[in-house]
Design an enzyme around this catalytic site. Structure first.
Site, PDB file in Angstrom:
ATOM      1  N   TYR A  10     -14.225   3.130   0.073  1.00  0.00           N
ATOM      2  CA  TYR A  10     -12.488   2.767   0.072  1.00  0.00           C
ATOM      3  C   TYR A  10     -12.476   1.263   0.294  1.00  0.00           C
ATOM      4  O   TYR A  10     -11.901   0.346  -0.285  1.00  0.00           O
ATOM      5  CB  TYR A  10     -11.753   3.502   0.932  1.00  0.00           C
ATOM      6  CG  TYR A  10     -11.260   4.885   0.444  1.00  0.00           C
ATOM      7  CD1 TYR A  10      -9.963   5.160  -0.125  1.00  0.00           C
ATOM      8  CD2 TYR A  10     -12.417   6.003   0.414  1.00  0.00           C
ATOM      9  CE1 TYR A  10      -9.629   6.308  -0.528  1.00  0.00           C
ATOM     10  CE2 TYR A  10     -11.926   7.172   0.084  1.00  0.00           C
ATOM     11  CZ  TYR A  10     -10.551   7.606  -0.289  1.00  0.00           C
ATOM     12  OH  TYR A  10     -10.259   8.571  -0.951  1.00  0.00           O
TER      13      TYR A  10
ATOM     14  N   LYS B 162      -2.988  -3.693   4.602  1.00  0.00           N
ATOM     15  CA  LYS B 162      -3.660  -3.745   3.448  1.00  0.00           C
ATOM     16  C   LYS B 162      -3.066  -3.686   2.227  1.00  0.00           C
ATOM     17  O   LYS B 162      -3.003  -4.536   1.078  1.00  0.00           O
ATOM     18  CB  LYS B 162      -5.038  -2.617   3.449  1.00  0.00           C
ATOM     19  CG  LYS B 162      -5.739  -2.359   2.522  1.00  0.00           C
ATOM     20  CD  LYS B 162      -5.341  -1.882   1.102  1.00  0.00           C
ATOM     21  CE  LYS B 162      -4.649  -0.328   1.155  1.00  0.00           C
ATOM     22  NZ  LYS B 162      -5.548   0.720   1.670  1.00  0.00           N
TER      23      LYS B 162
ATOM     24  N   HIS C  93       8.351   6.880 -23.534  1.00  0.00           N
ATOM     25  CA  HIS C  93       7.652   5.773 -24.105  1.00  0.00           C
ATOM     26  C   HIS C  93       8.412   4.487 -24.102  1.00  0.00           C
ATOM     27  O   HIS C  93       9.787   4.542 -24.050  1.00  0.00           O
ATOM     28  CB  HIS C  93       7.609   6.214 -25.474  1.00  0.00           C
ATOM     29  CG  HIS C  93       6.857   5.041 -26.493  1.00  0.00           C
ATOM     30  ND1 HIS C  93       5.579   4.789 -26.386  1.00  0.00           N
ATOM     31  CD2 HIS C  93       7.372   4.322 -27.336  1.00  0.00           C
ATOM     32  CE1 HIS C  93       5.083   3.986 -27.250  1.00  0.00           C
ATOM     33  NE2 HIS C  93       6.382   3.496 -27.813  1.00  0.00           N
TER      34      HIS C  93
ATOM     35  N   CYS D 139      -3.406   1.041   6.267  1.00  0.00           N
ATOM     36  CA  CYS D 139      -2.708   1.000   5.115  1.00  0.00           C
ATOM     37  C   CYS D 139      -1.819   0.104   4.731  1.00  0.00           C
ATOM     38  O   CYS D 139      -1.569  -0.637   3.783  1.00  0.00           O
ATOM     39  CB  CYS D 139      -2.143   2.690   4.863  1.00  0.00           C
ATOM     40  SG  CYS D 139      -3.064   3.911   5.743  1.00  0.00           S
TER      41      CYS D 139
ATOM     42  N   CYS E 285      -3.035   3.126  10.555  1.00  0.00           N
ATOM     43  CA  CYS E 285      -2.408   3.023   9.335  1.00  0.00           C
ATOM     44  C   CYS E 285      -1.425   1.829   9.481  1.00  0.00           C
ATOM     45  O   CYS E 285      -1.389   0.923   8.461  1.00  0.00           O
ATOM     46  CB  CYS E 285      -1.682   4.236   9.063  1.00  0.00           C
ATOM     47  SG  CYS E 285      -0.768   4.022   7.572  1.00  0.00           S
TER      48      CYS E 285
ATOM     49  N   GLU F 208     -11.227  -2.208  -1.767  1.00  0.00           N
ATOM     50  CA  GLU F 208     -10.176  -2.840  -2.018  1.00  0.00           C
ATOM     51  C   GLU F 208     -10.388  -4.177  -1.388  1.00  0.00           C
ATOM     52  O   GLU F 208      -9.719  -5.289  -1.691  1.00  0.00           O
ATOM     53  CB  GLU F 208      -9.383  -1.991  -0.833  1.00  0.00           C
ATOM     54  CG  GLU F 208      -8.960  -0.516  -1.298  1.00  0.00           C
ATOM     55  CD  GLU F 208      -8.199   0.216  -0.393  1.00  0.00           C
ATOM     56  OE1 GLU F 208      -8.003  -0.034   0.863  1.00  0.00           O
ATOM     57  OE2 GLU F 208      -7.815   1.456  -0.854  1.00  0.00           O
TER      58      GLU F 208
ATOM     59  N   GLU G 113       2.571   7.949 -19.833  1.00  0.00           N
ATOM     60  CA  GLU G 113       2.834   8.969 -21.094  1.00  0.00           C
ATOM     61  C   GLU G 113       1.356   9.253 -21.736  1.00  0.00           C
ATOM     62  O   GLU G 113       1.319  10.481 -22.143  1.00  0.00           O
ATOM     63  CB  GLU G 113       3.342   8.282 -22.226  1.00  0.00           C
ATOM     64  CG  GLU G 113       2.814   7.016 -22.903  1.00  0.00           C
ATOM     65  CD  GLU G 113       3.596   6.286 -24.025  1.00  0.00           C
ATOM     66  OE1 GLU G 113       4.363   7.422 -24.898  1.00  0.00           O
ATOM     67  OE2 GLU G 113       3.686   5.162 -24.155  1.00  0.00           O
TER      68      GLU G 113
HETATM   69  P1  NDP Z   1     -16.134   5.144   3.013  1.00  0.00           P
HETATM   70  O1  NDP Z   1     -16.622   6.579   3.540  1.00  0.00           O
HETATM   71  O2  NDP Z   1     -15.299   5.028   1.846  1.00  0.00           O
HETATM   72  O3  NDP Z   1     -17.531   4.267   2.379  1.00  0.00           O
HETATM   73  C1  NDP Z   1     -18.461   4.074   3.362  1.00  0.00           C
HETATM   74  C2  NDP Z   1     -19.506   2.981   2.548  1.00  0.00           C
HETATM   75  O4  NDP Z   1     -20.420   2.852   3.409  1.00  0.00           O
HETATM   76  C3  NDP Z   1     -20.377   3.992   1.541  1.00  0.00           C
HETATM   77  O5  NDP Z   1     -20.630   3.025   0.373  1.00  0.00           O
HETATM   78  C4  NDP Z   1     -21.751   4.292   2.223  1.00  0.00           C
HETATM   79  O6  NDP Z   1     -22.703   4.128   1.412  1.00  0.00           O
HETATM   80  C5  NDP Z   1     -21.857   3.088   3.118  1.00  0.00           C
HETATM   81  N1  NDP Z   1     -22.462   3.514   4.294  1.00  0.00           N
HETATM   82  C6  NDP Z   1     -22.061   4.574   4.965  1.00  0.00           C
HETATM   83  N2  NDP Z   1     -22.977   4.506   6.308  1.00  0.00           N
HETATM   84  C7  NDP Z   1     -23.625   3.498   6.200  1.00  0.00           C
HETATM   85  C8  NDP Z   1     -24.640   3.072   7.088  1.00  0.00           C
HETATM   86  N3  NDP Z   1     -24.958   3.329   8.286  1.00  0.00           N
HETATM   87  N4  NDP Z   1     -25.194   2.007   6.735  1.00  0.00           N
HETATM   88  C9  NDP Z   1     -24.836   1.183   5.484  1.00  0.00           C
HETATM   89  N5  NDP Z   1     -23.946   1.445   4.889  1.00  0.00           N
HETATM   90  C10 NDP Z   1     -23.270   2.663   4.944  1.00  0.00           C
HETATM   91  O7  NDP Z   1     -15.956   4.384   4.142  1.00  0.00           O
HETATM   92  P2  NDP Z   1     -14.685   3.054   4.510  1.00  0.00           P
HETATM   93  O8  NDP Z   1     -15.177   2.347   5.686  1.00  0.00           O
HETATM   94  O9  NDP Z   1     -14.535   2.325   3.429  1.00  0.00           O
HETATM   95  O10 NDP Z   1     -13.389   3.967   4.739  1.00  0.00           O
HETATM   96  C11 NDP Z   1     -13.352   4.884   5.856  1.00  0.00           C
HETATM   97  C12 NDP Z   1     -12.358   6.071   5.441  1.00  0.00           C
HETATM   98  O11 NDP Z   1     -10.988   5.412   5.605  1.00  0.00           O
HETATM   99  C13 NDP Z   1     -12.485   6.458   3.913  1.00  0.00           C
HETATM  100  O12 NDP Z   1     -13.091   7.541   3.900  1.00  0.00           O
HETATM  101  C14 NDP Z   1     -11.040   6.790   3.658  1.00  0.00           C
HETATM  102  O13 NDP Z   1     -10.820   8.272   3.989  1.00  0.00           O
HETATM  103  C15 NDP Z   1     -10.160   6.287   4.603  1.00  0.00           C
HETATM  104  N6  NDP Z   1      -9.654   4.898   3.885  1.00  0.00           N
HETATM  105  C16 NDP Z   1      -8.567   5.324   2.938  1.00  0.00           C
HETATM  106  C17 NDP Z   1      -7.945   4.266   2.096  1.00  0.00           C
HETATM  107  C18 NDP Z   1      -6.957   4.858   0.894  1.00  0.00           C
HETATM  108  O14 NDP Z   1      -6.323   5.776   1.156  1.00  0.00           O
HETATM  109  N7  NDP Z   1      -6.755   4.183   0.056  1.00  0.00           N
HETATM  110  C19 NDP Z   1      -8.143   3.032   2.528  1.00  0.00           C
HETATM  111  C20 NDP Z   1      -9.223   2.783   3.426  1.00  0.00           C
HETATM  112  C21 NDP Z   1      -9.764   3.765   4.035  1.00  0.00           C
HETATM  113  P3  NDP Z   1     -23.205   5.735   0.392  1.00  0.00           P
HETATM  114  O15 NDP Z   1     -21.943   6.253  -0.059  1.00  0.00           O
HETATM  115  O16 NDP Z   1     -23.911   4.962  -0.860  1.00  0.00           O
HETATM  116  O17 NDP Z   1     -23.876   6.400   1.169  1.00  0.00           O
END
Ligand code: NDP
Length: 465
Positions: free
Chosen positions: A195, A67, A454, A64, A59, A199, A459
């Site tokens: 995510y 980012k 407002h 976080c 983080c 982002e 709101e």
């Molecule tokens: P996410 O789980 O959000 O998304 C993963 C993405 O990668 C999905 O689109 C998924 O596709 C795809 N995917 C998964 N496995 C594969 C694979 N083997 N090959 C190709 N594509 C794949 O992961 P992130 O890496 O973006 O983030 C990880 C975690 O970190 C998040 O789940 C979140 O909990 C945390 N995070 C939180 C943030 C926040 O609070 N703002 C910011 C950044 C991270 P599909 O879904 O189509 O299967």
């Protein structure tokens, strides 16, 4: 290290057992590990934390915090354009310096890293700047070969980006490297649609890169409310971000200029300057020695724990992303706090995972708490859905044709609000307060009884039809 301990266990008995070097040995000084170390030590336990990289974890160091600062920086691209409509004379050729932002962000990361370290030191936690691996139920071995013993061991080692393996995939980077780039690339391909992908699609786009987001399915942000993610997709596309769906990576080739040609099934090859994988994160349990203590893990390598964060080994516990429950910093912090209060403060505490709010800091951001419409229909049968689809006042004057969407999901029988989902400027800031109301079990009538503030975007929460 403290010489005497007042820490109490679940039965209120003193926890100090001098047959061990420590009452608690924590592996990993990220959000969960730092909180657990600090609180256990404050309860009087003798605590050490081992960290192989930098205190602060994902983080603070490469997640976080940096980012969010990049998101602020990226937002100026639109704010400076909009400023003209508000009467400000802003030159057309406003220049952006990535090295300035990058270095300032890293300075802030260093500051927070220092603050975390000081907090641990002030609480008399021994910080060991080495990798530690488990070598028995009450024993860890450090990188220098020395062995430490502890009554309890807490695994708080987090997770790392999952990089799909295919020819040339080593040419891609992940969120670990993205904060240290030399330049903003002209063309970026982001793999994944979760995510991090959404982002960074926003961040790079605002900094002037051409962004293509490639996903293996045709779903972005799986798990978020459908209408909200559809709105993000529509706005992102209208801004100029390209999406390629149902694509499986085949290869990446690097030419002599450093350009990367990415081949994927079902689509034409694409040549870019940077490939970033944002395809999920896996627990950091490989080589951690957990099997030496009989700690059970799931297929993804996550430590399996009970409601008290205890693993299948009675003296080994785990919190945060390594348990793959909800991968969010505030959840890891609560788990660390609950663990320390339960086992060193004589105050049994369990984390409540219901109605955890979350946000995606895309452009514009999204935020949600509770059930999505489809989850609520499945769980409750009868639901009522209220929406507000509006153009924020600031966007109207700026001539920015971007609409916000707020959605409230209510139990059809009781009127209780079971979910709120939003997309629009500042909605993570707005959702935090609304999440209190959802957590408290308030009804649509309670929202409606609250007078609107407002003129705000928030709101709309009390005006939904
Ligand atoms: P996410 O789980 O959000 O998304 C993963 C993405 O990668 C999905 O689109 C998924 O596709 C795809 N995917 C998964 N496995 C594969 C694979 N083997 N090959 C190709 N594509 C794949 O992961 P992130 O890496 O973006 O983030 C990880 C975690 O970190 C998040 O789940 C979140 O909990 C945390 N995070 C939180 C943030 C926040 O609070 N703002 C910011 C950044 C991270 P599909 O879904 O189509 O299967």
């Amino acid at each position: 290290m403290q010489s005497c301990s007042a820490a109490r266990d679940l039965q209120g008995l003193p926890v100090t057992d001098t047959q061990f070097d420590y009452d608690l040995f924590v592996i990993g000084a990220g959000s969960g590990g730092t909180r657990a170390s600090r609180v256990a030590a404050a309860h009087g336990a003798r605590v050490a934390v081992a960290e192989e990289y930098r205190v602060g974890g994902t983080c603070v160091i490469r997640g976080c915090v940096p980012k969010k600062l990049l998101i602020y920086g990226a937002h100026f691209a639109e704010d400076l354009k909009d400023a003209k409509r508000f009467g400000w004379q802003v030159p057309d050729d406003c220049a952006f310096s990535w090295p300035t932002l990058r270095d300032n962000v890293m300075e802030e990361v260093d500051r927070i890293n220092g603050a975390y370290t000081t907090t641990l030191q002030n609480n008399h936690v021994d910080i060991i700047h080495q990798r530690a691996v488990v070598s028995g139920p009450n024993e860890v071995t450090l990188a220098d070969g020395s062995v430490k013993t502890a009554a309890k061991i807490l695994i708080a080692v987090g997770a790392h980006p999952l990089t799909p393996e295919f020819p040339g995939s080593e040419h891609g980077i992940t969120s670990n490297e993205v904060f240290h780039l030399d330049d903003v690339p002209k063309r970026v391909l982001i793999a994944g649609a979760g995510y991090i992908a959404n982002e960074f699609a926003g961040i790079f786009h605002q900094f002037g890169s051409h962004v293509t987001l490639v996903n293996r399915t045709d779903v972005i942000l799986r798990g978020y409310d459908e209408s909200i993610r559809d709105r993000l997709l529509q706005i992102s596309m209208s801004k100029g971000i390209d999406f390629r769906f149902n694509a499986a990576f085949e290869s990446i080739e690097k030419d002599s200029n450093g350009c990367l040609t990415v081949r994927m099934s079902g689509h034409e090859p694409i040549t870019v300057d940077l490939v970033m994988f944002a395809t999920g994160r896996l627990p950091n349990t490989k080589g951690l020695g957990l099997e030496t203590a009989g700690v059970e893990m799931d297929a993804a390598g996550a430590v399996i724990v009970d409601e008290d964060n205890k693993s299948s080994c009675d003296s080994i516990f785990a919190v945060g992303d390594v348990t793959n429950r909800i991968q969010l910093t505030p959840v890891a912090i609560r788990e660390g706090q609950a663990f320390a209060d339960t086992f060193f403060g004589g105050k049994p505490t369990r984390v409540d995972y219901a109605n955890v709010p979350a946000a995606v800091f895309s452009h514009p951001p999204m935020a949600g708490v509770g059930m999505t419409e489809s989850q609520a229909k499945q769980a409750l049968g009868s639901v009522k859905v209220y929406t507000s689809d509006f153009r924020p006042m600031k966007n109207v004057l700026a001539g920015r044709n971007e609409r916000s969407l707020y959605k409230m999901i209510c139990d059809g029988e009781t009127d209780r609000v079971v979910g709120i989902h939003m997309i629009g400027p500042d909605c993570p800031e707005i959702l935090q307060s609304a999440a209190v109301a959802v957590k408290a079990g308030l009804t649509k009538a309670d929202f409606d009884a609250t007078v609107a503030l407002h003129p705000t975007m928030a709101e709309e929460l009390v005006l939904m039809k």
